[in-house]
Scaffold this active site. Structure first.
Site, short mmCIF file in Angstrom:
data_model
loop_
_atom_site.label_atom_id
_atom_site.label_comp_id
_atom_site.label_asym_id
_atom_site.label_seq_id
_atom_site.Cartn_x
_atom_site.Cartn_y
_atom_site.Cartn_z
N ASP A 36 0.80 -1.40 0.00
CA ASP A 36 0.03 0.13 -0.10
C ASP A 36 0.83 1.34 -0.05
OD1 ASP A 36 0.79 0.39 2.72
OD2 ASP A 36 -1.18 -0.39 3.56
N SER A 37 0.19 2.33 0.00
CA SER A 37 1.25 3.63 -0.01
C SER A 37 2.14 3.79 1.19
CB SER A 37 0.21 4.92 -0.01
OG SER A 37 -0.64 4.92 1.02
#
Length: 78
Positions: A36-37
């Site tokens: 994910d980010s």
């Protein structure tokens, strides 16, 4: 592969808790590796620390695959 790829592969596998064999040049960070980010940010930071390169945020945000990161880092080391 080469020593640079091996270092990147190991860092990614450690940060994402994956088997190193799953990390290939064509692996996408989000799709294949499940990053994910926040994972991506931590990976960029770890790569910068380990390999002594600076990766601007606007460049890091464009990394889709391991190859994208590898190519950028390689260009900074030559």
């Amino acid at each position: 592969m080469d020593e640079l790829f091996n270092k990147i592969q190991k860092l990614i596998a450690e940060k994402l808790d994956l088997d190193e064999a799953k990390v290939t040049m064509d692996s996408s960070f989000r799709g294949d590796l499940g990053a994910d980010s926040l994972d991506t940010y931590e990976l960029v930071y770890a790569i910068e620390e380990e390999l002594g390169v600076s990766i601007p945020d606007e460049v890091a945000n464009e990394f889709e695959t391991v190859r994208d990161a590898y190519d950028f880092i390689k260009s900074k080391q030559d």
